[in-house]
Design a protein around this motif. Sequence first.
Motif, PDB file in Angstrom:
ATOM      1  N   ARG A  23     -29.515   6.944 -54.863  1.00 36.12           N
ATOM      2  CA  ARG A  23     -28.705   6.295 -53.831  1.00 36.12           C
ATOM      3  C   ARG A  23     -27.342   6.985 -53.691  1.00 36.12           C
ATOM      4  NH1 ARG A  23     -29.529   2.035 -50.998  1.00 36.12           N
ATOM      5  NH2 ARG A  23     -31.284   1.420 -52.283  1.00 36.12           N
ATOM      6  N   LEU A  24     -26.822   7.476 -54.819  1.00 35.99           N
ATOM      7  CA  LEU A  24     -25.528   8.165 -54.821  1.00 35.99           C
ATOM      8  C   LEU A  24     -25.747   9.660 -54.997  1.00 35.99           C
ATOM      9  CD1 LEU A  24     -23.670   5.776 -57.298  1.00 35.99           C
ATOM     10  CD2 LEU A  24     -23.639   5.694 -54.798  1.00 35.99           C
ATOM     11  N   TRP A  25     -24.870  10.453 -54.379  1.00 35.23           N
ATOM     12  CA  TRP A  25     -24.975  11.904 -54.553  1.00 35.23           C
ATOM     13  C   TRP A  25     -24.664  12.226 -56.017  1.00 35.23           C
ATOM     14  CZ3 TRP A  25     -27.233  15.425 -51.774  1.00 35.23           C
ATOM     15  CH2 TRP A  25     -27.094  16.759 -52.167  1.00 35.23           C
ATOM     16  N   ALA A  44     -34.342   4.574 -53.268  1.00 39.78           N
ATOM     17  CA  ALA A  44     -33.697   4.397 -54.572  1.00 39.78           C
ATOM     18  C   ALA A  44     -33.561   2.910 -54.903  1.00 39.78           C
ATOM     19  CB  ALA A  44     -32.319   5.046 -54.551  1.00 39.78           C
ATOM     20  N   PRO A  45     -33.414   2.591 -56.188  1.00 39.74           N
ATOM     21  CA  PRO A  45     -33.189   1.189 -56.561  1.00 39.74           C
ATOM     22  C   PRO A  45     -31.912   0.662 -55.908  1.00 39.74           C
ATOM     23  CG  PRO A  45     -33.568   2.544 -58.520  1.00 39.74           C
ATOM     24  CD  PRO A  45     -33.436   3.477 -57.352  1.00 39.74           C
ATOM     25  N   SER A  46     -31.876  -0.631 -55.659  1.00 36.50           N
ATOM     26  CA  SER A  46     -30.681  -1.239 -55.088  1.00 36.50           C
ATOM     27  C   SER A  46     -29.497  -1.033 -56.030  1.00 36.50           C
ATOM     28  CB  SER A  46     -30.899  -2.738 -54.868  1.00 36.50           C
ATOM     29  OG  SER A  46     -31.061  -3.393 -56.129  1.00 36.50           O
ATOM     30  N   THR A  47     -28.318  -1.118 -55.489  1.00 32.37           N
ATOM     31  CA  THR A  47     -27.110  -0.958 -56.296  1.00 32.37           C
ATOM     32  C   THR A  47     -27.082  -2.001 -57.413  1.00 32.37           C
ATOM     33  OG1 THR A  47     -25.911  -0.043 -54.416  1.00 32.37           O
ATOM     34  CG2 THR A  47     -24.585  -0.954 -56.206  1.00 32.37           C
ATOM     35  N   TYR A  94     -33.819  13.716 -59.277  1.00 31.41           N
ATOM     36  CA  TYR A  94     -32.979  12.630 -59.773  1.00 31.41           C
ATOM     37  C   TYR A  94     -31.883  13.200 -60.666  1.00 31.41           C
ATOM     38  CZ  TYR A  94     -35.515  13.163 -64.162  1.00 31.41           C
ATOM     39  OH  TYR A  94     -36.057  13.671 -65.321  1.00 31.41           O
ATOM     40  N   ALA A  95     -30.804  12.445 -60.822  1.00 32.46           N
ATOM     41  CA  ALA A  95     -29.665  12.910 -61.615  1.00 32.46           C
ATOM     42  C   ALA A  95     -29.614  12.300 -63.013  1.00 32.46           C
ATOM     43  CB  ALA A  95     -28.366  12.605 -60.879  1.00 32.46           C
ATOM     44  N   ALA A  96     -30.383  11.275 -63.282  1.00 37.66           N
ATOM     45  CA  ALA A  96     -30.322  10.595 -64.575  1.00 37.66           C
ATOM     46  C   ALA A  96     -30.536  11.577 -65.725  1.00 37.66           C
ATOM     47  CB  ALA A  96     -31.378   9.491 -64.635  1.00 37.66           C
ATOM     48  N   ARG A  97     -29.827  11.341 -66.818  1.00 37.83           N
ATOM     49  CA  ARG A  97     -29.968  12.206 -67.992  1.00 37.83           C
ATOM     50  C   ARG A  97     -31.239  11.907 -68.767  1.00 37.83           C
ATOM     51  NH1 ARG A  97     -23.792  11.532 -69.353  1.00 37.83           N
ATOM     52  NH2 ARG A  97     -22.999  13.293 -68.165  1.00 37.83           N
ATOM     53  N   ASP A  98     -31.669  10.657 -68.724  1.00 36.79           N
ATOM     54  CA  ASP A  98     -32.850  10.239 -69.470  1.00 36.79           C
ATOM     55  C   ASP A  98     -34.105  10.687 -68.712  1.00 36.79           C
ATOM     56  OD1 ASP A  98     -34.935   8.923 -70.805  1.00 36.79           O
ATOM     57  OD2 ASP A  98     -33.714   7.150 -71.198  1.00 36.79           O
ATOM     58  N   THR A  99     -34.845  11.600 -69.305  1.00 36.64           N
ATOM     59  CA  THR A  99     -36.035  12.133 -68.639  1.00 36.64           C
ATOM     60  C   THR A  99     -37.284  11.306 -68.924  1.00 36.64           C
ATOM     61  OG1 THR A  99     -36.457  13.620 -70.496  1.00 36.64           O
ATOM     62  CG2 THR A  99     -35.131  14.489 -68.671  1.00 36.64           C
ATOM     63  N   GLN A 101     -37.101   7.579 -69.138  1.00 39.77           N
ATOM     64  CA  GLN A 101     -36.961   6.253 -68.545  1.00 39.77           C
ATOM     65  C   GLN A 101     -35.968   6.321 -67.396  1.00 39.77           C
ATOM     66  OE1 GLN A 101     -35.886   3.598 -71.786  1.00 39.77           O
ATOM     67  NE2 GLN A 101     -38.030   3.279 -72.273  1.00 39.77           N
ATOM     68  N   ASN A 102     -36.501   6.558 -66.205  1.00 44.28           N
ATOM     69  CA  ASN A 102     -35.651   6.600 -65.019  1.00 44.28           C
ATOM     70  C   ASN A 102     -36.450   6.164 -63.796  1.00 44.28           C
ATOM     71  OD1 ASN A 102     -36.733   9.044 -63.544  1.00 44.28           O
ATOM     72  ND2 ASN A 102     -36.224   9.975 -65.516  1.00 44.28           N
ATOM     73  N   HIS A 103     -35.752   5.864 -62.735  1.00 41.65           N
ATOM     74  CA  HIS A 103     -36.396   5.333 -61.536  1.00 41.65           C
ATOM     75  C   HIS A 103     -37.335   6.331 -60.871  1.00 41.65           C
ATOM     76  CE1 HIS A 103     -33.188   7.594 -59.602  1.00 41.65           C
ATOM     77  NE2 HIS A 103     -33.859   7.477 -58.464  1.00 41.65           N
ATOM     78  N   ALA A 104     -37.053   7.621 -60.977  1.00 44.88           N
ATOM     79  CA  ALA A 104     -37.921   8.615 -60.333  1.00 44.88           C
ATOM     80  C   ALA A 104     -39.324   8.578 -60.932  1.00 44.88           C
ATOM     81  CB  ALA A 104     -37.319  10.006 -60.458  1.00 44.88           C
ATOM     82  N   LEU A 105     -39.434   8.361 -62.222  1.00 44.55           N
ATOM     83  CA  LEU A 105     -40.748   8.274 -62.862  1.00 44.55           C
ATOM     84  C   LEU A 105     -41.508   7.039 -62.385  1.00 44.55           C
ATOM     85  CD1 LEU A 105     -39.759   9.277 -66.500  1.00 44.55           C
ATOM     86  CD2 LEU A 105     -40.802  10.716 -64.741  1.00 44.55           C
TER      87      LEU A 105
END
Length: 116
Positions: A23-25, A44-47, A94-99, A101-105
């Motif tokens: 949702r965010l750059w 993307a997940p809601s805020t 996706y930008a998350a550091r956790d590969t 457990q993240n929303h893209a998966l």
Amino acid sequence: MIQCKRVCERAVAEDGYRVLVDRLWPRGVKKSDLAYDEWCKDIAPSTELRKAFHSDRLDFAHFSARYRGELDERPEVVKRLAQLGHQQTLTLLYAARDTRQNHALVLAEYLRKTAP
């Protein structure tokens, strides 16, 4: 084929159609430096859900269930991305550091189960 990659990973031809699903750059990434075909904020997940997960008010299982519920409410966007993933390689960025457990998966699994 639907796959996931962090935005910091190098783009390769085998990535196919690359969609940023945050949702965010991504912080620290210039738009001109990221190889992407589309930025799909609507998937993307809601805020509220994102903040609850990142503040540890929700564990990953509960986050995933709630996110799938949000995806159920966006059938047109889900259908379009699922069709892309069934026609060609679709890479969800996706930008998350956790590969692990993240929303893209969660999204990738959801799209794979969605009929084209």
